[in-house]
Write an enzyme that holds these catalytic residues in place. Structure first.
Site, PDB file in Angstrom:
ATOM      1  N   THR A 180       0.856  -1.177   0.000  1.00 20.00           N
ATOM      2  CA  THR A 180       0.000   0.000   0.000  1.00 20.00           C
ATOM      3  C   THR A 180       0.897   1.234   0.000  1.00 20.00           C
ATOM      4  O   THR A 180       2.011   1.185   0.502  1.00 20.00           O
ATOM      5  CB  THR A 180      -0.949  -0.017   1.209  1.00 20.00           C
ATOM      6  OG1 THR A 180      -1.825   1.098   1.122  1.00 20.00           O
ATOM      7  CG2 THR A 180      -0.224   0.019   2.542  1.00 20.00           C
ATOM      8  N   GLU A 325      -4.565  -3.060   4.584  1.00 26.69           N
ATOM      9  CA  GLU A 325      -4.163  -3.620   5.877  1.00 26.69           C
ATOM     10  C   GLU A 325      -5.224  -4.558   6.449  1.00 26.69           C
ATOM     11  O   GLU A 325      -4.986  -5.235   7.441  1.00 26.69           O
ATOM     12  CB  GLU A 325      -3.928  -2.484   6.891  1.00 26.69           C
ATOM     13  CG  GLU A 325      -2.688  -1.636   6.632  1.00 26.69           C
ATOM     14  CD  GLU A 325      -2.906  -0.516   5.619  1.00 26.69           C
ATOM     15  OE1 GLU A 325      -3.892  -0.585   4.847  1.00 26.69           O
ATOM     16  OE2 GLU A 325      -2.104   0.423   5.588  1.00 26.69           O
ATOM     17  N   LYS A 440      -6.565   9.928  -3.583  1.00 28.30           N
ATOM     18  CA  LYS A 440      -7.040   8.695  -4.207  1.00 28.30           C
ATOM     19  C   LYS A 440      -7.804   9.010  -5.472  1.00 28.30           C
ATOM     20  O   LYS A 440      -8.885   9.568  -5.439  1.00 28.30           O
ATOM     21  CB  LYS A 440      -7.916   7.901  -3.246  1.00 28.30           C
ATOM     22  CG  LYS A 440      -7.944   6.447  -3.616  1.00 28.30           C
ATOM     23  CD  LYS A 440      -8.550   5.612  -2.542  1.00 28.30           C
ATOM     24  CE  LYS A 440      -8.039   4.195  -2.641  1.00 28.30           C
ATOM     25  NZ  LYS A 440      -8.800   3.308  -1.765  1.00 28.30           N
ATOM     26  N   TRP A 445      -3.798   5.220  -5.381  1.00 30.74           N
ATOM     27  CA  TRP A 445      -3.163   6.260  -4.572  1.00 30.74           C
ATOM     28  C   TRP A 445      -2.143   7.077  -5.343  1.00 30.74           C
ATOM     29  O   TRP A 445      -1.375   6.547  -6.136  1.00 30.74           O
ATOM     30  CB  TRP A 445      -2.436   5.640  -3.377  1.00 30.74           C
ATOM     31  CG  TRP A 445      -3.322   5.052  -2.333  1.00 30.74           C
ATOM     32  CD1 TRP A 445      -3.349   3.754  -1.948  1.00 30.74           C
ATOM     33  CD2 TRP A 445      -4.286   5.739  -1.504  1.00 30.74           C
ATOM     34  NE1 TRP A 445      -4.275   3.584  -0.941  1.00 30.74           N
ATOM     35  CE2 TRP A 445      -4.858   4.778  -0.653  1.00 30.74           C
ATOM     36  CE3 TRP A 445      -4.710   7.067  -1.426  1.00 30.74           C
ATOM     37  CZ2 TRP A 445      -5.845   5.109   0.283  1.00 30.74           C
ATOM     38  CZ3 TRP A 445      -5.689   7.381  -0.503  1.00 30.74           C
ATOM     39  CH2 TRP A 445      -6.244   6.417   0.339  1.00 30.74           C
TER      40      TRP A 445
HETATM   41  P1  ADP Z   1      -8.868  -0.283  -1.032  1.00 31.22           P
HETATM   42  O1  ADP Z   1      -8.686   0.692  -2.142  1.00 31.22           O
HETATM   43  O2  ADP Z   1      -8.819  -1.688  -1.485  1.00 31.22           O
HETATM   44  O3  ADP Z   1     -10.063   0.027  -0.189  1.00 31.22           O
HETATM   45  P2  ADP Z   1      -6.502   0.935   0.150  1.00 31.22           P
HETATM   46  O4  ADP Z   1      -5.678   0.440   1.272  1.00 31.22           O
HETATM   47  O5  ADP Z   1      -5.845   1.231  -1.136  1.00 31.22           O
HETATM   48  O6  ADP Z   1      -7.619  -0.167  -0.026  1.00 31.22           O
HETATM   49  O7  ADP Z   1      -7.303   2.232   0.589  1.00 31.22           O
HETATM   50  C1  ADP Z   1      -7.941   2.304   1.828  1.00 31.22           C
HETATM   51  C2  ADP Z   1      -8.484   3.698   2.026  1.00 31.22           C
HETATM   52  O8  ADP Z   1      -9.377   4.038   0.975  1.00 31.22           O
HETATM   53  C3  ADP Z   1      -9.285   3.857   3.293  1.00 31.22           C
HETATM   54  O9  ADP Z   1      -8.474   4.079   4.415  1.00 31.22           O
HETATM   55  C4  ADP Z   1     -10.161   5.064   2.940  1.00 31.22           C
HETATM   56  O10 ADP Z   1      -9.442   6.281   3.094  1.00 31.22           O
HETATM   57  C5  ADP Z   1     -10.424   4.854   1.459  1.00 31.22           C
HETATM   58  N1  ADP Z   1     -11.689   4.137   1.265  1.00 31.22           N
HETATM   59  C6  ADP Z   1     -11.891   2.822   1.073  1.00 31.22           C
HETATM   60  N2  ADP Z   1     -13.199   2.541   0.932  1.00 31.22           N
HETATM   61  C7  ADP Z   1     -13.862   3.703   1.058  1.00 31.22           C
HETATM   62  C8  ADP Z   1     -15.245   4.086   1.044  1.00 31.22           C
HETATM   63  N3  ADP Z   1     -16.213   3.211   0.845  1.00 31.22           N
HETATM   64  N4  ADP Z   1     -15.528   5.391   1.235  1.00 31.22           N
HETATM   65  C9  ADP Z   1     -14.556   6.313   1.425  1.00 31.22           C
HETATM   66  N5  ADP Z   1     -13.243   6.017   1.449  1.00 31.22           N
HETATM   67  C10 ADP Z   1     -12.899   4.734   1.276  1.00 31.22           C
END
Ligand code: ADP
Length: 556
Positions: A180, A325, A440, A445
């Protein structure tokens, strides 16, 4: 041993092969749509296990993939961990330097790569960083022109036995791995043990999770390099569901075609994907969505309008929140039983647009700036801390990140998510801000700090701050605020900085705009205040109306 056997992935494979031998796995590949059954899947997975043994790479070693979503990638999903090796899925969209770092940090011994990504990996290839890699395998029946020796997948597995004596693997054995983005510094590795993947699968399969069973046709559009496509290939196998994989870079027409042709019931992806499908349909393309029961939307917040759009078509949006995580699912936003009767439709959508209820097995607390837990009143906010069987308690080889991102307290170790949330009386969490300085965009990211450092390396730049600006299609896009050195030609500076960044970073990382300012506002402690920056420049045409108060990170 209490309980008889360890909690590992092997029984899921065993069950699907034996109980659902005729259920299909369909895949859009570089060579067209291919289909076979779990029975054949089992045979090919056994062959792949034999082929890996023949390379001499023993169990306990990491084997990487650099692939889109397709059946061959899915074969690695069981063959690698079920032989006791560790499946490391690499995100091919990352800058080359990150890919080099990741491959070196993980000591990958074999890399499976897609033909359409061969050029990207060949470009990122660096002898020193890839030193541990002994075998490259191209996912197809031919090998394109690349800067390393490779074999094609079909020759690689050909001739190996279609049955395999899967070993007993300890549940604490690392089975998966994903990196990540860090706010600063290099990407951070997260390892998933057999037990973590087992418990994530069991918890998310049920109705309070992703609700998958053997009458479902499941199509993860979320890439398999993103936390195992949110675990869905494992969950679908455990449930005995039909799998549909949309292949390399699917566009809305590909997605729509597969939903119709394969009668997909459950699909999943980031909001950008569904916006694309909406636009495709609004442009006059007739798409039959009648088979579709639910769309799991996560990675970024599911917009209200998107939830309503799907409602109008009889499709339920299951809004999910998670993190790399966390293997990755933490919460899903569904109405609790009884709530539907008490709430108006508007109020129901309000609830469902939140990040929702933790799935069974996960505990959380919300901690404010004074270190106190906030009440569940939907107003007070703080950082979300979380723990559970499938949530990691450390980063791979990163002691300093372990110090920062986890909290040891009585009764266990909590992950500090960096998400700032409220919790309402019913227990629904809602993300209102992000404490981590990252952007994001379309589910991927971008490190604002890394871009700032790169921009500040330019001789004519004295200061640079990069902020995420809300964007309808990509959810967020980076915009750079730059203080030019005295006497600099503003026109030239923008072109030079853009060109310089373009040499190091993929196109999607480049800021949408470069705004030249006199000074970056600072906090009391002298750090860049991105909150003030947004406020000060909110009337710039670019930001006007696009930055709601709650979206501005509070970095004071
Ligand atoms: P993924 O993209 O698979 O969810 P990442 O570790 O790349 O996993 O990103 C996690 C982060 O993405 C979270 O900590 C949050 O900031 C954001 N995120 C994930 N799901 C959501 C959601 N449904 N709404 C808003 N933010 C989200």
């Amino acid at each position: 041993m209490p309980g008889g056997t360890d909690q590992t992935l092997r029984p899921f494979l065993w069950r699907a092969e034996r109980m659902y031998p005729d259920t299909e796995i369909v895949s859009r590949t570089h060579e067209g749509v291919e289909r076979y059954t779990y029975e054949e899947y089992g045979d090919r997975t056994a062959q792949l296990a034999g082929a890996m043994d023949a390379t001499g790479v023993p169990e306990g070693e990491r084997v990487a993939t650099f692939c889109w979503n397709h059946h061959r990638h899915f074969e690695t999903y069981f063959a690698i961990p079920t032989t006791g090796r560790q499946l490391h899925t690499i995100n091919p969209l990352l800058p080359d330097e990150h890919i080099q770092y990741i491959v070196q940090n993980a000591d990958d011994r074999i890399i499976f790569l897609d033909p359409s990504l061969a050029e990207k990996l060949s470009g990122a290839y660096d002898e020193a960083a890839f030193e541990a890699v002994e075998q490259f395998v191209v996912m197809g029946s031919e090998v394109p022109d690349v800067r390393f020796d490779a074999v094609d997948y079909e020759s690689f597995i050909d001739g190996h036995d279609t049955s395999y004596d899967w070993p007993t693997v300890d549940e604490e054995t690392p089975a998966g791995m994903c990196y990540t983005s860090g706010t600063t510094g290099k990407p951070k590795g997260v390892e998933y043990t057999q037990k973590m993947l087992w418990s994530h699968t069991m918890a998310t399969m049920g109705p309070q999770g992703l609700d998958i069973s053997d009458d479902d046709v499941v199509m993860p559009v979320v890439p398999m390099f993103h936390v195992n496509a949110w675990g869905m290939p494992f969950t679908s196998t455990a449930a005995g569901a039909k799998h549909v994989y949309p292949g390399p870079s699917p566009d809305p027409a590909d997605i729509a075609g597969l939903i119709e042709d394969e009668e997909v019931t459950v699909t999943a992806g980031v909001p950008t994907v569904w916006l694309g499908l909406q636009e495709y349909i609004q442009a006059g393309n007739d798409v039959d969505l009648s088979s579709l029961e639910s769309v799991i939307i996560g990675g970024s917040a599911a917009p209200r309008a998107m939830i309503e759009w799907f409602d109008d078509r009889g499709v339920t949006v299951d809004h999910a929140w998670g993190m790399t995580e966390m293997s990755p699912i933490g919460s899903v936003s569904r109405l609790k039983s009884g709530l539907a009767e008490d709430l108006s439709y508007e109020e129901q959508v309000d609830k469902r647009a939140k990040q929702g209820l933790m799935v069974p097995g996960v505990e959380f607390k919300v901690i404010d700036d004074d270190g106190e837990e906030v009440p569940w009143n939907g107003e007070d906010f703080g950082e979300l801390h979380i723990r559970g069987p499938w949530i990691t308690t450390e980063y791979f080889k990163r002691p300093e990140a372990n110090e920062e991102d986890f909290e040891e307290s009585e009764g266990g170790r909590w992950l500090k998510t960096g998400d700032v949330v409220t919790v309402d009386e019913d227990g629904y969490i809602k993300i209102v801000d992000r404490a981590k300085d990252v952007i994001k965009s379309g589910g991927e990211w971008i490190s604002s700090v890394e871009l700032e450092n790169a921009i500040m390396a330019h001789d004519d730049v004295t200061e640079a701050a990069v902020v995420g600006v809300p964007h309808e299609r990509w959810q967020e896009r980076p915009v750079a605020f730059v203080v030019p050195a005295e006497g600099t030609d503003p026109g030239e500076l923008e072109a030079e900085v853009t060109e310089m960044l373009g040499e190091e970073y993929p196109k999607w990382w480049l800021p949408d705009d470069l705004v030249q300012i006199d000074e970056v506002p600072k906090t009391a402690t002298g750090k860049f205040s991105k909150k003030d920056l947004r406020e000060e420049y909110a009337d710039e045409a670019l930001l006007e109306g696009q930055v709601p108060e709650e979206a501005a990170p509070d970095d004071d």
